[in-house]
Design a protein around this motif. Structure first.
Motif, short mmCIF file in Angstrom:
data_model
loop_
_atom_site.label_atom_id
_atom_site.label_comp_id
_atom_site.label_asym_id
_atom_site.label_seq_id
_atom_site.Cartn_x
_atom_site.Cartn_y
_atom_site.Cartn_z
N GLY A 1 0.81 -1.21 0.09
CA GLY A 1 -0.12 -0.07 -0.10
C GLY A 1 0.89 1.27 -0.11
O GLY A 1 1.72 1.29 -0.86
N TYR A 2 0.46 2.26 0.66
CA TYR A 2 1.27 3.58 0.93
C TYR A 2 2.32 3.65 1.97
O TYR A 2 2.91 4.58 2.19
CB TYR A 2 0.05 4.66 1.29
N ALA A 3 2.59 2.41 2.49
CA ALA A 3 3.55 2.38 3.56
C ALA A 3 4.92 2.68 3.32
O ALA A 3 5.67 3.14 4.32
CB ALA A 3 3.46 1.02 4.41
N LEU A 4 5.48 2.57 2.23
CA LEU A 4 6.68 2.83 1.82
C LEU A 4 6.99 4.23 1.20
O LEU A 4 8.20 4.44 0.61
CB LEU A 4 7.44 1.58 0.93
N LEU A 5 6.09 5.08 1.16
CA LEU A 5 6.35 6.39 0.74
C LEU A 5 7.42 7.26 1.22
O LEU A 5 8.03 8.10 0.49
CB LEU A 5 4.85 7.20 0.70
N TRP A 6 7.40 7.16 2.52
CA TRP A 6 8.63 7.92 3.29
C TRP A 6 9.94 7.48 2.66
O TRP A 6 10.56 8.16 3.08
CB TRP A 6 8.28 7.42 5.08
N VAL A 7 10.24 6.14 2.31
CA VAL A 7 11.36 5.99 1.86
C VAL A 7 11.74 6.66 0.62
O VAL A 7 12.95 6.95 0.53
CB VAL A 7 11.29 4.37 1.65
N LEU A 8 10.82 7.11 -0.22
CA LEU A 8 11.20 7.92 -1.28
C LEU A 8 11.40 9.19 -0.79
O LEU A 8 12.30 9.87 -1.28
CB LEU A 8 10.04 7.86 -2.34
N VAL A 9 10.77 9.86 0.27
CA VAL A 9 11.31 11.19 0.75
C VAL A 9 12.90 10.98 1.11
O VAL A 9 13.65 11.98 0.67
CB VAL A 9 10.47 11.64 1.96
N VAL A 10 13.28 10.01 1.93
CA VAL A 10 14.59 9.68 2.26
C VAL A 10 15.58 9.85 1.27
O VAL A 10 16.48 10.35 0.95
CB VAL A 10 14.81 8.80 3.15
N SER A 11 14.91 8.89 0.25
CA SER A 11 15.90 8.75 -1.04
C SER A 11 16.07 9.90 -1.81
O SER A 11 17.24 10.11 -2.42
CB SER A 11 15.37 7.59 -1.93
N GLU B 1 8.63 -8.07 6.18
CA GLU B 1 8.80 -8.71 4.92
C GLU B 1 9.17 -7.96 3.80
O GLU B 1 9.09 -8.23 2.60
CB GLU B 1 7.75 -9.92 4.61
N ALA B 2 9.19 -6.61 4.23
CA ALA B 2 9.58 -5.77 2.95
C ALA B 2 10.79 -5.42 2.83
O ALA B 2 11.18 -4.32 2.25
CB ALA B 2 8.72 -4.33 3.59
N GLY B 3 11.74 -5.95 3.58
CA GLY B 3 13.31 -5.69 3.81
C GLY B 3 13.93 -5.41 2.35
O GLY B 3 14.42 -4.68 1.97
N PHE B 4 13.66 -6.59 1.34
CA PHE B 4 14.47 -6.72 0.18
C PHE B 4 13.92 -5.50 -0.75
O PHE B 4 14.50 -4.96 -1.60
CB PHE B 4 14.32 -7.81 -0.47
N LEU B 5 12.58 -5.57 -0.69
CA LEU B 5 11.92 -4.38 -1.67
C LEU B 5 12.32 -3.11 -1.16
O LEU B 5 12.47 -1.98 -2.00
CB LEU B 5 10.23 -4.55 -1.69
N LEU B 6 12.32 -2.80 0.26
CA LEU B 6 12.96 -1.52 0.68
C LEU B 6 14.46 -1.25 0.06
O LEU B 6 14.60 -0.20 -0.15
CB LEU B 6 12.88 -1.69 2.22
N ILE B 7 15.14 -2.29 0.01
CA ILE B 7 16.55 -1.77 -0.58
C ILE B 7 16.32 -1.75 -1.97
O ILE B 7 16.99 -0.75 -2.41
CB ILE B 7 17.21 -3.47 -0.33
#
Length: 426
Positions: free
Chosen positions: A64-74, A207-213
């Motif tokens: 869902g929307y849970a990883l949007l914050w990762v893009l801000v950091v990136s 279980e989002a570890g690899f996708l987070l990477i």
């Protein structure tokens, strides 16, 4: 003596004419500000290709929307290293590889050129496949046929005089097309915007570890940051223009690609919420998008996909040819026949593997990821070291806050590299 209203208006018009066009806070006119746009957008076009798009699709569909914050950091980390390359390009008379050879030794500079070329050679396959696949989605026909057509189109672009200037304007226009396509698609899918806003609160789903990477790795691309220094030199920009370049190009160029990745996550999450279908690739998303957003939504999304893949195809090949030529001690501008020849090698490789593979070249994409793992920390250290040395960049050297954020970025790169190496060899 009292003047009439007509005389006052005439005086004001005359004064405005003498003053020239309106200027911004930096003392630049709108055309002057627009003229600075380019280098960061070229780098953005390179990194925002099929890999970045696919990881964003998977993130939205699965979490869902849970990883949007990762893009801000990136995006913030990407800006820091992009800015380092800009300052090196502005402050030195030589290219980044030449500066590396002079400062850190010739072997180090040669290795940098070969590292980037190797990455672009592998990514050329994904870009070729993505370009052909996007046009097949829009118009039907053969993916291989469209791939060859896109390859020929980029080859013609590279053959033109003033190659860099023409390519830069084309890539800026394609990013504009991406923005329209993905924004319109996000609106048409009618996402839950309040729920999307909660995605900017940092949390890591199980279980989002690899996708987070994968998301960080594809959006925080040191390779594309490295090439920005060459784009700056192609434009002949000066150190006195640094602040203007930052506001007109570096910040918008990085924000644009970050926002588009966020829009793709939002679209994918909205499609999943509406259909319950988990998608892993762009073609799958396009298939389930039409029932949710209508035919126009699917077409607009396909246009954005093509713009992303084709622009990455052109920028990737140009960067690889330029960096390898520089590593070998040849000319390092796109107008050089040797650079053009190396660009054609990359394009031909991408087209050839696409034809021979007869499908998705997954193994080559894995190899490309492995090469990125090995090259990104190396290139990141080069940018950090060179931009921190006053004898190299003078007054444009890293300030304390830039060093702190740069170190955070290097830690992130090394952490991703270690995790990916473990994953690849486990």
């Amino acid at each position: 003596m009292k003047t009439s209203p007509e005389e006052s208006v005439a005086t004001t018009l005359a004064e405005n004419k003498m003053a020239g066009p309106p200027k911004n806070r930096l003392g630049l006119t709108i055309p002057q500000s627009l003229a600075l746009i380019g280098p960061a957008f070229v780098a953005g076009a390179w990194r925002f290709g099929p890999g970045a798009l696919t990881s964003a699709v998977q993130a939205g569909s699965q979490f869902g929307y849970a990883l949007l914050w990762v893009l801000v950091v990136s995006t913030i980390l990407m800006f820091i290293f992009n800015d380092m390359a800009v300052r090196i390009g502005l402050a030195t008379d030589d290219s980044l590889v030449q500066t590396t050879k002079r400062t850190l030794g010739r072997p180090v500079g040669v290795l940098a050129g070969f590292a980037v070329f190797g990455i672009t050679l592998m990514f050329a396959v994904g870009n070729a496949v993505g370009s052909g696949l996007a046009l097949k989605m829009l118009f039907g026909g053969s993916m291989v046929g469209w791939t060859l057509a896109c390859t020929v189109a980029v080859a013609i672009l590279i053959a033109l005089p003033n190659t860099y200037k023409i390519m830069e304007r084309l890539l800026v226009a394609l990013i504009g097309l991406m923005s329209v396509g993905f924004l319109a698609s996000a609106v048409l899918t009618d996402p839950d915007w309040s729920l999307a806003a909660s995605g900017f609160i940092p949390r890591i789903p199980p279980e989002a570890g690899f996708l987070l990477i994968a998301i960080v790795g594809t959006n925080f691309s040191i390779n594309s940051a490295f090439y920005t220094g060459y784009a700056i030199r192609e434009r002949g920009l000066k150190p006195s223009q640094y602040r203007s370049i930052t506001l007109a190009d570096t910040i918008p160029g990085n924000v644009a690609t970050g926002v588009m990745a966020m829009l793709i996550i939002i679209v994918s999450a909205a499609v999943f919420n509406a259909s319950g279908v988990v998608v892993h690739t762009f073609p799958q998303l396009a298939q389930v998008l039409e029932p949710v957003a209508g035919k126009i939504g699917s077409v607009l999304f396909g246009m954005g996909f093509f713009a992303a893949a084709f622009s990455s195809m052109a920028a990737n090949a140009s960067a690889g040819g330029t960096l390898l030529a520089d590593g070998l001690g040849w000319d390092n501008t796109l107008s050089s026949p040797r650079v053009k020849a190396l660009v054609y090698v990359i394009l031909a490789w991408g087209a050839a593997v696409t034809i021979l593979a007869k499908g998705s070249p997954i193994q080559l994409i894995i190899v490309a990821q492995a090469m990125t793992v090995l090259a990104a920390p190396f290139l990141g250290i080069l940018l950090f070291v060179l931009s921190s040395r006053r004898d190299v960049v003078g007054k444009l050297c890293n300030r304390p806050w830039q060093k702190v954020l740069g170190l955070i970025g290097l830690i992130a790169i090394f952490s991703l590299s270690i995790r990916l190496i473990v994953k690849l060899f486990s």
